[in-house]
Design a protein around this motif. Structure first.
Motif, PDB file in Angstrom:
ATOM      1  N   ALA A 385       0.825  -1.211   0.000  1.00  0.00           N
ATOM      2  CA  ALA A 385       0.000   0.000   0.000  1.00  0.00           C
ATOM      3  C   ALA A 385       0.858   1.260   0.000  1.00  0.00           C
ATOM      4  CB  ALA A 385      -0.929  -0.013   1.222  1.00  0.00           C
ATOM      5  N   LEU A 386       1.923   1.255   0.794  1.00  0.00           N
ATOM      6  CA  LEU A 386       2.779   2.445   0.880  1.00  0.00           C
ATOM      7  C   LEU A 386       3.499   2.721  -0.439  1.00  0.00           C
ATOM      8  CD1 LEU A 386       4.328   1.963   4.444  1.00  0.00           C
ATOM      9  CD2 LEU A 386       2.570   3.602   3.766  1.00  0.00           C
ATOM     10  N   THR A 387       4.029   1.679  -1.081  1.00  0.00           N
ATOM     11  CA  THR A 387       4.739   1.907  -2.342  1.00  0.00           C
ATOM     12  C   THR A 387       3.771   2.213  -3.484  1.00  0.00           C
ATOM     13  OG1 THR A 387       4.802  -0.503  -2.722  1.00  0.00           O
ATOM     14  CG2 THR A 387       6.752   0.521  -1.719  1.00  0.00           C
ATOM     15  N   GLY A 388       2.474   2.030  -3.227  1.00  0.00           N
ATOM     16  CA  GLY A 388       1.475   2.427  -4.206  1.00  0.00           C
ATOM     17  C   GLY A 388       1.138   3.912  -4.124  1.00  0.00           C
ATOM     18  N   ILE A 389       1.631   4.594  -3.082  1.00  0.00           N
ATOM     19  CA  ILE A 389       1.422   6.036  -2.940  1.00  0.00           C
ATOM     20  C   ILE A 389       2.378   6.762  -3.880  1.00  0.00           C
ATOM     21  CG2 ILE A 389       1.595   7.988  -1.354  1.00  0.00           C
ATOM     22  CD1 ILE A 389       0.947   6.016   0.931  1.00  0.00           C
ATOM     23  N   GLU A 390       1.873   7.674  -4.661  1.00  0.00           N
ATOM     24  CA  GLU A 390       2.720   8.404  -5.608  1.00  0.00           C
ATOM     25  C   GLU A 390       3.829   9.136  -4.867  1.00  0.00           C
ATOM     26  OE1 GLU A 390       2.342  11.683  -9.239  1.00  0.00           O
ATOM     27  OE2 GLU A 390       0.561  10.991  -8.163  1.00  0.00           O
ATOM     28  N   GLY A 391       5.053   8.880  -5.282  1.00  0.00           N
ATOM     29  CA  GLY A 391       6.211   9.521  -4.659  1.00  0.00           C
ATOM     30  C   GLY A 391       6.974   8.630  -3.703  1.00  0.00           C
ATOM     31  N   VAL A 392       6.408   7.475  -3.314  1.00  0.00           N
ATOM     32  CA  VAL A 392       7.100   6.549  -2.412  1.00  0.00           C
ATOM     33  C   VAL A 392       7.773   5.456  -3.240  1.00  0.00           C
ATOM     34  CG1 VAL A 392       6.857   4.894  -0.528  1.00  0.00           C
ATOM     35  CG2 VAL A 392       5.514   7.005  -0.522  1.00  0.00           C
ATOM     36  N   ALA A 430      -1.768   6.767   3.787  1.00  0.00           N
ATOM     37  CA  ALA A 430      -1.908   5.369   4.209  1.00  0.00           C
ATOM     38  C   ALA A 430      -3.245   5.137   4.899  1.00  0.00           C
ATOM     39  CB  ALA A 430      -0.755   4.982   5.129  1.00  0.00           C
ATOM     40  N   ARG A 431      -3.704   6.117   5.669  1.00  0.00           N
ATOM     41  CA  ARG A 431      -4.986   5.952   6.370  1.00  0.00           C
ATOM     42  C   ARG A 431      -6.159   5.873   5.390  1.00  0.00           C
ATOM     43  NH1 ARG A 431      -2.809   9.567  10.387  1.00  0.00           N
ATOM     44  NH2 ARG A 431      -3.880  11.339   9.410  1.00  0.00           N
ATOM     45  N   GLU A 432      -5.993   6.460   4.215  1.00  0.00           N
ATOM     46  CA  GLU A 432      -7.044   6.378   3.203  1.00  0.00           C
ATOM     47  C   GLU A 432      -7.064   5.025   2.507  1.00  0.00           C
ATOM     48  OE1 GLU A 432      -6.471   9.578   0.525  1.00  0.00           O
ATOM     49  OE2 GLU A 432      -6.790  11.156   2.020  1.00  0.00           O
ATOM     50  N   LEU A 433      -5.940   4.305   2.578  1.00  0.00           N
ATOM     51  CA  LEU A 433      -5.815   3.029   1.868  1.00  0.00           C
ATOM     52  C   LEU A 433      -5.984   1.811   2.769  1.00  0.00           C
ATOM     53  CD1 LEU A 433      -2.646   3.948  -0.261  1.00  0.00           C
ATOM     54  CD2 LEU A 433      -5.005   3.828  -1.095  1.00  0.00           C
ATOM     55  N   LEU A 434      -5.760   1.988   4.071  1.00  0.00           N
ATOM     56  CA  LEU A 434      -5.698   0.858   4.985  1.00  0.00           C
ATOM     57  C   LEU A 434      -6.641   1.036   6.161  1.00  0.00           C
ATOM     58  CD1 LEU A 434      -1.801   0.664   5.058  1.00  0.00           C
ATOM     59  CD2 LEU A 434      -3.276  -1.090   4.047  1.00  0.00           C
ATOM     60  N   ALA A 439      -2.837   0.817   9.296  1.00  0.00           N
ATOM     61  CA  ALA A 439      -2.136   2.036   8.873  1.00  0.00           C
ATOM     62  C   ALA A 439      -1.006   2.348   9.852  1.00  0.00           C
ATOM     63  CB  ALA A 439      -3.116   3.199   8.816  1.00  0.00           C
ATOM     64  N   PRO A 440       0.190   2.678   9.355  1.00  0.00           N
ATOM     65  CA  PRO A 440       1.328   2.957  10.245  1.00  0.00           C
ATOM     66  C   PRO A 440       1.048   4.128  11.176  1.00  0.00           C
ATOM     67  CG  PRO A 440       2.056   2.687   7.974  1.00  0.00           C
ATOM     68  CD  PRO A 440       0.567   2.757   7.939  1.00  0.00           C
ATOM     69  N   LYS A 441       1.370   3.944  12.444  1.00  0.00           N
ATOM     70  CA  LYS A 441       1.228   5.013  13.430  1.00  0.00           C
ATOM     71  C   LYS A 441       2.460   5.926  13.423  1.00  0.00           C
ATOM     72  CE  LYS A 441      -2.691   3.334  14.851  1.00  0.00           C
ATOM     73  NZ  LYS A 441      -2.784   2.257  13.840  1.00  0.00           N
TER      74      LYS A 441
END
Length: 469
Positions: A385-392, A430-434, A439-441
């Motif tokens: 999920a995180l690597t799916g965020i644009e820019g990560v 991440a909170r929008e995806l998970l 979602a990571p704290k």
């Protein structure tokens, strides 16, 4: 049968990626294949049984200290051992000495060329004292071609990879190379390297799990990526794109642990209990009712007389601890179809998996789930999920201590060049995806992820860093 350590000849050989060291190690591997009667000349030498055990070591290691350490630890070495490979460690920070035969290395190399369609010219961009790099050398010996070396002794430099690829592509042979995910992430950020990778015949990607985003980006760029799964215990990758190589068999135990069998298996662990790491039949082994297929029932499994216990492509009614095991061909109380009470030798990996129409999908380490407030979180799902965020570009997810929840999900990320993100922005995405517990704290943005061994992400180092932040 094991060789006594007091009389076992040992030869340390420098690995790494310096051309001179690499070619010396390759020559020793070629000589060993011939000495074992596995080379083209079939020249089996009389002293083959007393050949020294080769121990590849890193170029930065002190040779005196390394040799003293090996002589101290080399006891209970399985017979027929040709090399001892030192694993890069595990999530608990421990590594093991894996005894490997020339025969298993050659079986892996032959199966790789069979899967790829032909032998060819290999590029070495991974340290040769680890199994992925070592296998590049064995394959080059088998192909009769000298490997082209990308020297990473002072760090992995993408321009050096591109230059070496261009040299390889001038020839007529198929061009192959092996990379770890971190190297591919960096190569995709360079247009010249991406164009060159597009022209190779196969890029074997292994050493660690590759995110779905990375695979999608690479394949969209036209790069022929082949995902590989394996370990030092299997003489390198033995499952390509989810399908086992020729001669390799895959199954799952009742708790979805990945089990492997075939000629690529190592001889065992050095310094293990008698049996070289092989488990006596029944020791540390739980049998389940076959109808439960992973349930909690224990005791003698019930299945038709003559049904073998080892069934490739199946979920077996048995639970195994990680390591080498001698598994009975039939369940306790049952008889094999044609008599006999033999065993098959299998490796129980530390990984969970599932089988989808004959393909293995590796889900991550069996002990790698993060338990946060009673909810089990798979780090791989969060990383995808995180690597799916644009820019990560890269992400490593771990569990860190928390007073309220016991453990919470935390992440270290590396951004794409020019990305205008910080840890808080990544958390919001991440909170929008998970789901909330997934979602990571905590999110820390790093210039690069800490690495170990052949280029694997050092999760323990990440965990320590995030625990302090």
């Amino acid at each position: 049968m094991h060789d006594p350590s007091s009389s076992l000849p040992v030869r340390l050989v420098t690995g790494g990626t310096r051309a001179q060291d690499v070619m010396r190690l390759r020559a020793l591997l070629a000589e060993r294949l011939v000495s074992r009667g596995l080379g083209e000349t079939r020249d089996t030498r009389p002293q083959a049984s007393r050949l020294p055990v080769l121990v590849p070591v890193g170029p930065q290691e002190d040779p005196v200290e390394a040799e003293a350490d090996m002589r101290r630890r080399l006891h209970a070495v399985p017979a027929g051992t040709d090399l001892v490979l030192r694993t890069s460690g595990s999530s608990t920070g421990t590594g093991r000495l894996v005894a490997v035969s020339a025969r298993s290395l050659l079986a892996s190399a032959r199966a790789t060329h069979a899967r790829l369609g032909a032998a060819g010219r290999w590029l070495l961009a991974l340290p040769a004292h680890h199994v992925a790099g070592l296998q590049v050398l064995v394959r080059s010996v088998l192909a009769g071609t000298a490997p082209l070396v990308v020297d990473t002794s002072t760090g992995f430099r993408v321009p050096a990879l591109a230059d070496t690829l261009h040299r390889a592509l001038r020839g007529r042979d198929p061009v192959y190379l092996s990379l770890v995910p971190t190297q591919l992430v960096r190569a995709l950020q360079d247009e010249e390297a991406t164009r060159a990778l597009r022209q190779v015949d196969a890029l074997l990607l292994g050493g660690a799990a590759a995110s779905a985003t990375l695979l999608s980006r690479a394949r969209a760029a036209g790069i022929p990526v082949v995902t590989t799964y394996g370990a030092s215990e299997t003489a390198g990758g033995c499952v390509y794109d989810g399908l086992p190589l020729d001669g390799v068999e895959v199954a799952l135990d009742a708790e979805d642990r990945v089990l492997l069998r075939g000629p690529v298996l190592a001889s065992g662990y050095v310094g293990a209990e008698p049996g070289g790491g092989a488990c006596d039949v029944g020791q540390d082994t739980r049998y389940h009712d076959a109808s439960l297929a992973g349930g909690t029932g224990q005791g003698i499994a019930r299945q038709e007389v003559g049904t073998p216990l080892w069934r490739p492509g199946s979920r077996l009614p048995v639970t195994l601890r990680p390591g080498f095991h001698l598994l009975p061909t039939a369940l306790p109380g049952e008889l094999p179809a044609k008599g006999g009470t033999g065993t098959v030798r299998v490796l129980a990996t530390p990984d969970r998996g599932r089988l989808e129409e004959g393909r293995l999908v590796v889900l991550g380490r069996a002990d790698g789930l993060i338990n946060t407030g009673g909810v089990k979180v798979d780090p791989g799902d969060v990383e995808d999920a995180l690597t799916g965020i644009e820019g990560v570009a890269e992400a490593c997810v771990v569990g860190v201590p928390d007073q309220e929840w016991g453990t919470v999900v935390a992440a270290a990320v590396v951004l794409q060049p020019g990305a205008a993100l910080d840890g808080a922005a990544v958390r919001r995405c991440a909170r929008e995806l998970l789901e909330g517990s997934h979602a990571p704290k905590r999110v820390e943005v790093l210039d690069s992820l800490p690495l170990r061994g052949p280029g694997k992400v050092d999760r323990r180092a990440v965990q320590l860093l995030l625990s302090r932040s």
